[in-house]
Design a protein around this motif. Structure first.
Motif, PDB file in Angstrom:
ATOM      1  N   THR A   1       4.204   4.867 -10.831  1.00 61.85           N
ATOM      2  CA  THR A   1       5.302   5.076  -9.901  1.00 61.85           C
ATOM      3  C   THR A   1       5.257   4.062  -8.769  1.00 61.85           C
ATOM      4  N   THR A   2       6.379   3.935  -8.091  1.00 66.15           N
ATOM      5  CA  THR A   2       6.428   3.016  -6.949  1.00 66.15           C
ATOM      6  C   THR A   2       5.382   3.400  -5.905  1.00 66.15           C
ATOM      7  N   ARG A   3       5.243   4.677  -5.652  1.00 59.04           N
ATOM      8  CA  ARG A   3       4.268   5.131  -4.656  1.00 59.04           C
ATOM      9  C   ARG A   3       2.855   4.739  -5.071  1.00 59.04           C
ATOM     10  N   GLU A   4       2.519   4.930  -6.329  1.00 58.91           N
ATOM     11  CA  GLU A   4       1.185   4.574  -6.812  1.00 58.91           C
ATOM     12  C   GLU A   4       0.959   3.070  -6.715  1.00 58.91           C
TER      13      GLU A   4
ATOM     14  N   ALA B   1       5.906  -7.121  -1.499  1.00 57.61           N
ATOM     15  CA  ALA B   1       6.074  -8.264  -2.411  1.00 57.61           C
ATOM     16  C   ALA B   1       5.145  -8.145  -3.605  1.00 57.61           C
ATOM     17  N   ALA B   2       3.929  -7.673  -3.381  1.00 53.35           N
ATOM     18  CA  ALA B   2       2.969  -7.528  -4.474  1.00 53.35           C
ATOM     19  C   ALA B   2       3.446  -6.501  -5.496  1.00 53.35           C
ATOM     20  N   CYS B   3       4.256  -5.536  -5.036  1.00 57.06           N
ATOM     21  CA  CYS B   3       4.781  -4.492  -5.936  1.00 57.06           C
ATOM     22  C   CYS B   3       6.150  -4.847  -6.488  1.00 57.06           C
ATOM     23  N   GLY B   4       6.778  -5.872  -5.920  1.00 54.98           N
ATOM     24  CA  GLY B   4       8.121  -6.222  -6.347  1.00 54.98           C
ATOM     25  C   GLY B   4       9.160  -5.212  -5.903  1.00 54.98           C
ATOM     26  N   VAL B   5       8.956  -4.614  -4.714  1.00 60.90           N
ATOM     27  CA  VAL B   5       9.913  -3.642  -4.191  1.00 60.90           C
ATOM     28  C   VAL B   5      10.366  -4.082  -2.808  1.00 60.90           C
ATOM     29  N   THR B   6      11.452  -3.480  -2.350  1.00 61.25           N
ATOM     30  CA  THR B   6      11.964  -3.783  -1.022  1.00 61.25           C
ATOM     31  C   THR B   6      11.256  -2.932   0.026  1.00 61.25           C
ATOM     32  N   THR B   7      11.415  -3.334   1.296  1.00 64.40           N
ATOM     33  CA  THR B   7      10.851  -2.510   2.365  1.00 64.40           C
ATOM     34  C   THR B   7      11.564  -1.166   2.436  1.00 64.40           C
TER      35      THR B   7
END
Length: 206
Positions: free
Chosen positions: A17-20, A45-51
């Motif tokens: 998951t994004t949280r994990e 950035a390391a997760c490829g997600v936005t703030t």
């Protein structure tokens, strides 16, 4: 026009998951940079997600940090108290207790090093000092039972500091698991021998 946002309810990838993923990236960032210098932008950035996706899961850097370290603190503290009571009731369990504790510390090696050396500026920055105080209390209890009086607290604090320093060096060392457990066992044997010598030959001076 495509909107630049991440749906928190969308199907997650096999990576978790994004949280994990944010927690794993947070561990990497806090371990490398320390709490003060850690960057939420680098973590995202390391997760490829936005703030925006980050703030859906966490209120900020402190909450992410707490989500990483608090479960470890709970397990570490609970196990430490249980093993201390076990050893107080049966001194022969000391070496096995050290191995069990090191097993846990190896499982959470980076999180523990973050707590002890990289938490300045966070809500847990005094954890290391509190740990030394608690370990000193445990040592005083064990020595008091063995020698029949309360030992010199400053000396016991030195012993507690030595124990924590030794564990930190093991966790920071470039050793595999079997090497770390071997060295930990040797240090535990050395400590046990020192404890026995002190209570047999130096208890009046303690």
């Amino acid at each position: 026009m495509k909107q630049n946002w991440e749906n928190p309810f969308s199907q997650e990838s096999d990576a978790g998951t994004t949280r994990e993923r944010l927690i794993e990236a947070g561990i990497d960032e806090f371990y490398e940079k320390g709490y003060k210098q850690a960057s939420l932008r680098r973590i995202c950035a390391a997760c490829g997600v936005t703030t925006g996706a980050f703030y859906f899961h966490f209120s900020g850097k402190q909450q992410l940090f707490s989500s990483i370290v608090e479960p470890v603190i709970e397990q570490w503290t609970s196990l430490g108290n249980a093993l201390s009571n076990r050893e107080l009731n049966d001194q022969s369990t000391a070496l096995d207790n050290d191995r069990v504790m090191m097993d846990l510390e190896l499982r959470y090696r980076r999180e523990i090093l973050i707590l002890l050396e990289k938490s300045s500026g966070s809500g847990k920055e005094h954890f290391g000092d509190n740990l030394k105080q608690e370990l000193t209390k445990h040592f005083i209890t064990h020595f008091t039972k063995a020698i029949g009086h309360v030992p010199n607290p400053e000396f016991i604090q030195l012993l507690a500091n030595m124990r924590i320093y030794g564990n930190i060096q093991l966790l920071k060392g470039n050793y595999d698991r079997s090497q770390t457990l071997f060295f930990n066992n040797m240090l535990a044997c050395y400590a046990e021998g020192g404890f026995t010598h002190l209570i047999q030959n130096c208890k009046e001076q303690l």
